[in-house]
Design an enzyme around this catalytic site. Structure first.
Site, short mmCIF file in Angstrom:
data_model
loop_
_atom_site.label_atom_id
_atom_site.label_comp_id
_atom_site.label_asym_id
_atom_site.label_seq_id
_atom_site.Cartn_x
_atom_site.Cartn_y
_atom_site.Cartn_z
N TYR A 32 12.52 -3.62 -7.39
CA TYR A 32 12.09 -4.72 -8.24
C TYR A 32 11.55 -4.23 -9.56
CZ TYR A 32 7.02 -4.05 -7.31
OH TYR A 32 5.74 -3.56 -7.24
N LYS A 150 10.77 2.10 -7.36
CA LYS A 150 10.01 0.84 -7.30
C LYS A 150 10.60 -0.08 -6.24
CE LYS A 150 7.72 -2.33 -10.53
NZ LYS A 150 6.38 -2.17 -9.98
N GLU A 182 -2.76 6.51 -7.46
CA GLU A 182 -2.70 5.39 -8.40
C GLU A 182 -3.36 4.17 -7.77
OE1 GLU A 182 1.46 4.31 -9.08
OE2 GLU A 182 1.95 4.95 -7.05
N LEU A 206 4.31 5.84 -9.21
CA LEU A 206 5.31 5.12 -9.99
C LEU A 206 5.14 5.53 -11.46
CD1 LEU A 206 7.52 2.90 -9.69
CD2 LEU A 206 5.87 1.39 -10.78
N1 PDD Z 1 3.24 -3.04 -10.44
N2 PDD Z 1 1.97 1.85 -9.86
C1 PDD Z 1 2.37 0.94 -8.95
C2 PDD Z 1 2.26 1.28 -7.51
C3 PDD Z 1 2.86 -0.31 -9.38
O1 PDD Z 1 3.27 -1.21 -8.46
C4 PDD Z 1 2.92 -0.60 -10.76
C5 PDD Z 1 3.46 -1.91 -11.27
C6 PDD Z 1 2.49 0.37 -11.67
C7 PDD Z 1 2.52 0.16 -13.16
O2 PDD Z 1 3.85 0.18 -13.65
P1 PDD Z 1 4.24 -0.65 -14.96
O3 PDD Z 1 3.32 -0.22 -16.03
O4 PDD Z 1 5.66 -0.24 -15.22
O5 PDD Z 1 4.08 -2.12 -14.63
C8 PDD Z 1 2.02 1.58 -11.18
C9 PDD Z 1 3.79 -4.33 -10.82
C10 PDD Z 1 3.19 -4.88 -12.06
C11 PDD Z 1 3.65 -5.28 -9.63
O6 PDD Z 1 3.87 -4.83 -8.52
O7 PDD Z 1 3.35 -6.46 -9.82
#
Ligand code: PDD
Length: 286
Positions: A32, A150, A182, A206
């Protein structure tokens, strides 16, 4: 009612359907992306499209949409749903074979399922949590070891958010071998003596699209950045801390495991980075 996208069609959300044999549903065999929208335009779209292509390729899944097709669908959903501020959620699964089977279906026979929908969030930029800062707890990182992909395996992150909620906090930072990996859905940072510290990229976390942009802006603003793992004890002794993601941009962290950072209010580095990120992202939004 929202208009959503399913496999080439724009439909009212109540009429959109996916098979019960879909591997996203049965096996979390899906990836996703979440892309934010400000002023009706997409933030960091190309970063999200590139990471999507990488996630699919790491799992040997077909990429059913070109970058331009993907952009067109994102824009069409923004338009049809009148989104000024919010998010576009996209999910691609390995599709729905005729029966449940652990073995991957033949990609020539079973096509990926593509689902996209909007989430209207009028307070995305002007979020009260950004002004007050968030509180986090630490939990062990019990996820699988390819967190750079992801995938929709979000049960453990979801449990982490619930543990945080029960503790009267907003989120959880995950810890493995003594070091913070994280946040449950965001990347984690601390600031000590003006230096920004965040875990280096590997399969352990991620590769946040917001992370890449924020670190670039920080370096351009002559801030010092150190990409290395840090412990929860180091975080508790930090001057400030923050998280980044597409849905939060930059949120200051004001408390870790009950320990207040500084005076318990958002720190200057996090506050400044949020301002820069919002300003620059609005400029380059498409
Ligand atoms: N989550 N780490 C994890 C485990 C994440 O699920 C996400 C993003 C990030 C940050 O990645 P980015 O800056 O590309 O959004 C780091 C999304 C927002 C979610 O699951 O809703």
């Amino acid at each position: 009612m929202r208009t959503v996208y399913v496999n080439g069609e724009y439909l009212p959300e109540t009429q959109a359907k996916v098979s019960i044999f879909d591997r996203g549903f049965l096996m979390a065999d899906a990836v996703y992306e979440v892309t934010s929208v400000l002023d009706g335009r997409l933030i960091d779209f190309d970063g999200h499209a590139a990471r999507l292509a990488r996630s699919l390729s790491e799992l040997e899944m077909q990429n059913p949409l070109s970058r331009d097709e993907l952009l067109e669908i994102h824009r069409e959903l923004v338009r049809r749903n009148g989104i000024e501020e919010g998010m576009i959620y996209l999910q691609i699964t390995r599709g729905a074979p005729a029966d449940r089977d652990f073995v991957f279906p033949d990609p020539d026979e079973v096509k990926p399922t593509v689902v996209m929908f909007t989430q209207n969030k009028p307070e995305l930029a002007d979020n009260p949590a950004a002004k007050r800062g968030i509180k986090v707890i630490s939990i062990p990182d019990l996820r699988w070891s390819r967190r750079d992909i992801k995938t929709v395996q979000l049960l453990y992150p979801s449990m982490g958010k619930m543990a945080a909620k029960k503790a009267g906090c907003d989120d959880a930072w995950m810890v493995e071998d003594g070091f913070v990996t994280e946040g449950t859905s965001n990347n984690a940072y601390i600031v000590k003596d003006g230096r920004i510290i965040t875990r280096d990229l590997s399969h352990d976390i991620l590769h946040g699209i917001t992370r890449a942009a924020v670190l670039r802006f920080a370096r351009e603003a002559q801030m010092e950045v150190e990409e290395r793992p840090f412990t929860i004890d180091e975080a508790k002794a930090a001057d400030e801390a923050f998280i980044t993601s597409a849905s939060t941009f930059v949120f200051p962290v004001v408390e870790i495991d009950g320990v207040r950072l500084g005076d318990g209010t958002p720190g200057p580095v996090a506050t400044r980075l949020r301002e820069i990120y919002l300003e620059e992202s609005r400029k380059s939004a498409i």
